[in-house]
Design a protein around this motif. Structure first.
Motif, PDB file in Angstrom:
ATOM      1  N   SER A 155       0.912  -1.110  -0.068  1.00 42.97           N
ATOM      2  CA  SER A 155      -0.133   0.030  -0.048  1.00 42.97           C
ATOM      3  C   SER A 155       0.886   1.391  -0.036  1.00 42.97           C
ATOM      4  N   ALA A 156       2.100   0.995   0.336  1.00 43.11           N
ATOM      5  CA  ALA A 156       3.096   2.150   0.217  1.00 43.11           C
ATOM      6  C   ALA A 156       3.403   2.641  -0.993  1.00 43.11           C
ATOM      7  N   PHE A 157       3.272   1.625  -2.062  1.00 46.86           N
ATOM      8  CA  PHE A 157       3.757   2.139  -3.423  1.00 46.86           C
ATOM      9  C   PHE A 157       3.465   3.202  -4.157  1.00 46.86           C
ATOM     10  N   PRO A 158       2.287   3.449  -4.155  1.00 46.30           N
ATOM     11  CA  PRO A 158       1.324   4.828  -4.896  1.00 46.30           C
ATOM     12  C   PRO A 158       2.044   5.953  -4.169  1.00 46.30           C
ATOM     13  N   VAL A 159       2.284   6.065  -2.817  1.00 45.50           N
ATOM     14  CA  VAL A 159       2.731   7.231  -2.279  1.00 45.50           C
ATOM     15  C   VAL A 159       4.317   7.448  -2.727  1.00 45.50           C
ATOM     16  N   LEU A 160       5.068   6.634  -2.756  1.00 41.77           N
ATOM     17  CA  LEU A 160       6.412   6.464  -2.939  1.00 41.77           C
ATOM     18  C   LEU A 160       6.513   7.064  -4.326  1.00 41.77           C
ATOM     19  N   GLN A 161       5.813   6.328  -5.453  1.00 47.04           N
ATOM     20  CA  GLN A 161       5.752   6.948  -6.708  1.00 47.04           C
ATOM     21  C   GLN A 161       5.335   8.314  -6.777  1.00 47.04           C
ATOM     22  N   ASP A 162       4.450   8.694  -6.169  1.00 43.61           N
ATOM     23  CA  ASP A 162       3.982  10.167  -5.915  1.00 43.61           C
ATOM     24  C   ASP A 162       5.225  11.169  -5.558  1.00 43.61           C
ATOM     25  N   CYS A 163       6.015  10.512  -4.685  1.00 48.64           N
ATOM     26  CA  CYS A 163       6.993  11.271  -3.994  1.00 48.64           C
ATOM     27  C   CYS A 163       8.227  11.439  -5.133  1.00 48.64           C
ATOM     28  N   ILE A 164       8.430  10.377  -5.745  1.00 49.26           N
ATOM     29  CA  ILE A 164       9.504  10.441  -6.828  1.00 49.26           C
ATOM     30  C   ILE A 164       8.985  11.379  -7.881  1.00 49.26           C
ATOM     31  N   SER A 165       7.822  11.256  -8.359  1.00 51.26           N
ATOM     32  CA  SER A 165       7.112  12.059  -9.373  1.00 51.26           C
ATOM     33  C   SER A 165       7.112  13.548  -9.304  1.00 51.26           C
ATOM     34  N   SER A 166       6.772  13.882  -7.840  1.00 52.06           N
ATOM     35  CA  SER A 166       6.911  15.335  -7.492  1.00 52.06           C
ATOM     36  C   SER A 166       8.323  15.883  -7.149  1.00 52.06           C
ATOM     37  N   GLY A 167       9.378  15.222  -7.284  1.00 53.45           N
ATOM     38  CA  GLY A 167      10.469  15.571  -6.771  1.00 53.45           C
ATOM     39  C   GLY A 167      11.242  15.654  -5.447  1.00 53.45           C
ATOM     40  N   LEU A 168      10.310  14.836  -4.946  1.00 55.64           N
ATOM     41  CA  LEU A 168      10.615  15.054  -3.351  1.00 55.64           C
ATOM     42  C   LEU A 168      11.910  14.065  -3.094  1.00 55.64           C
ATOM     43  N   ASN A 169      12.612  14.069  -2.150  1.00 55.04           N
ATOM     44  CA  ASN A 169      13.655  13.356  -1.702  1.00 55.04           C
ATOM     45  C   ASN A 169      13.700  12.939  -0.125  1.00 55.04           C
ATOM     46  N   ARG A 170      14.858  12.236   0.147  1.00 50.65           N
ATOM     47  CA  ARG A 170      14.829  11.844   1.795  1.00 50.65           C
ATOM     48  C   ARG A 170      13.512  11.125   2.246  1.00 50.65           C
ATOM     49  N   MET A 171      14.363   9.926   2.834  1.00 53.21           N
ATOM     50  CA  MET A 171      13.169   8.868   3.579  1.00 53.21           C
ATOM     51  C   MET A 171      12.405   9.660   4.531  1.00 53.21           C
ATOM     52  N   ARG A 172      12.656  10.583   5.236  1.00 57.12           N
ATOM     53  CA  ARG A 172      11.867  11.356   6.148  1.00 57.12           C
ATOM     54  C   ARG A 172      10.723  11.920   5.570  1.00 57.12           C
ATOM     55  N   ASN A 173      10.976  12.495   4.512  1.00 57.72           N
ATOM     56  CA  ASN A 173       9.869  13.213   3.498  1.00 57.72           C
ATOM     57  C   ASN A 173       8.692  12.182   3.235  1.00 57.72           C
ATOM     58  N   PHE A 174       9.407  11.005   2.541  1.00 58.57           N
ATOM     59  CA  PHE A 174       8.602   9.876   2.153  1.00 58.57           C
ATOM     60  C   PHE A 174       7.657   9.347   3.481  1.00 58.57           C
ATOM     61  N   GLN A 175       8.409   9.400   4.698  1.00 61.80           N
ATOM     62  CA  GLN A 175       7.498   8.677   5.577  1.00 61.80           C
ATOM     63  C   GLN A 175       6.441   9.729   6.104  1.00 61.80           C
ATOM     64  N   ARG A 176       6.656  11.067   5.791  1.00 63.41           N
ATOM     65  CA  ARG A 176       5.535  11.963   6.144  1.00 63.41           C
ATOM     66  C   ARG A 176       4.483  11.954   5.295  1.00 63.41           C
ATOM     67  N   LYS A 177       4.781  11.728   3.853  1.00 62.99           N
ATOM     68  CA  LYS A 177       3.771  11.551   3.018  1.00 62.99           C
ATOM     69  C   LYS A 177       3.094  10.338   3.347  1.00 62.99           C
TER      70      LYS A 177
END
Length: 238
Positions: A180-202
């Motif tokens: 269930s985390a996959f779509p969130v990760l893909q959105d982070c990549i597509s939007s130009g975010l970086n760092r694992m901590r930002n992914f966890q917040r998302k």
């Protein structure tokens, strides 16, 4: 369960301080730290262990290739140079291709084997509706810790860059998630975010339910002195 190890950093600080070996190969509790992690994951019943290695670390690549024939599970290895830890995580998941629960840790996170086993068992038995169980520690050793705010029975409600009143935990660099985390990760990549901590917040912003599991004392290997501290800690724990 599938496991993954992020080992794509350059390890410059340890190298500059005089280490003759790249960080993943420094001796922790009598064996290279990356080999120790793989062994622990195999003991936890891993179906596979996938590793992303810095493409400049040929010694690490060679060491892992030597482990493949005798590995107790499927061992996948790939090299990469990525702009952030989150991009390395994304690269690792493409290699892993997990279909259910999976656990990923950074190579320089040092914890006791029995604590890791308890964490994996807790995640395996997590009730329906829990999207992930993140490893945390109350021992603040990281140079730039990610503070974890929890409520109730350790439900994670926020990730903070600065300490706050009542803080109990920081991230231990161990991530247990479901697909269930996959779509969130893909959105982070597509939007130009970086760092694992930002992914966890998302993940929290997307409404995923994350629990925290206290692994007790956890150390990070960033400097030569940290190697001595880690070995002393593990010796005391035996």
């Amino acid at each position: 369960m599938d496991f993954g190890i992020i080992a794509a950093g350059d390890g410059n600080r340890i190298k500059e301080e005089g280490s003759p070996l790249p960080k993943p190969l420094v001796d922790i509790d009598g064996q290279p730290m990356i080999g120790r992690l793989i062994s622990m994951m195999e003991k936890c019943g891993a179906d596979s262990v996938s590793v992303i290695v810095n493409s400049d670390m040929t010694q690490v690549w060679d060491y892992l290739q030597e482990l493949v024939p005798s590995s107790g599970c499927t061992l996948r290895i790939s090299t990469a140079k990525t702009p952030s830890s989150m991009h390395t995580f994304h690269h690792l998941l493409q290699l892993m291709k997990p279909t259910g629960k999976f656990v990923v840790t950074t190579v320089d996170t040092i914890f006791r084997e029995e604590d890791f086993k308890k964490y994996v068992e807790f995640f395996e038995n997590a009730p329906h509706g829990i999207d992930g169980v993140m490893g945390v520690t109350s021992y603040i050793d990281d140079e730039k810790p990610l503070y974890v705010e929890t409520e109730g029975r350790h439900r994670i409600v926020a990730y903070r860059d600065e300490p706050f009143q009542g803080v109990k935990y920081v991230s231990a660099g161990i991530y247990g998630l479901q697909t269930s985390a996959f779509p969130v990760l893909q959105d982070c990549i597509s939007s130009g975010l970086n760092r694992m901590r930002n992914f966890q917040r998302k993940l929290l912003e997307a409404g995923l339910n994350l629990d925290a599991f206290d692994l007790g004392k956890v150390l990070d290997i960033d400097h030569i002195e940290d190697i001595r501290k880690a070995n002393a800690f593990l010796k005391e724990a035996q």
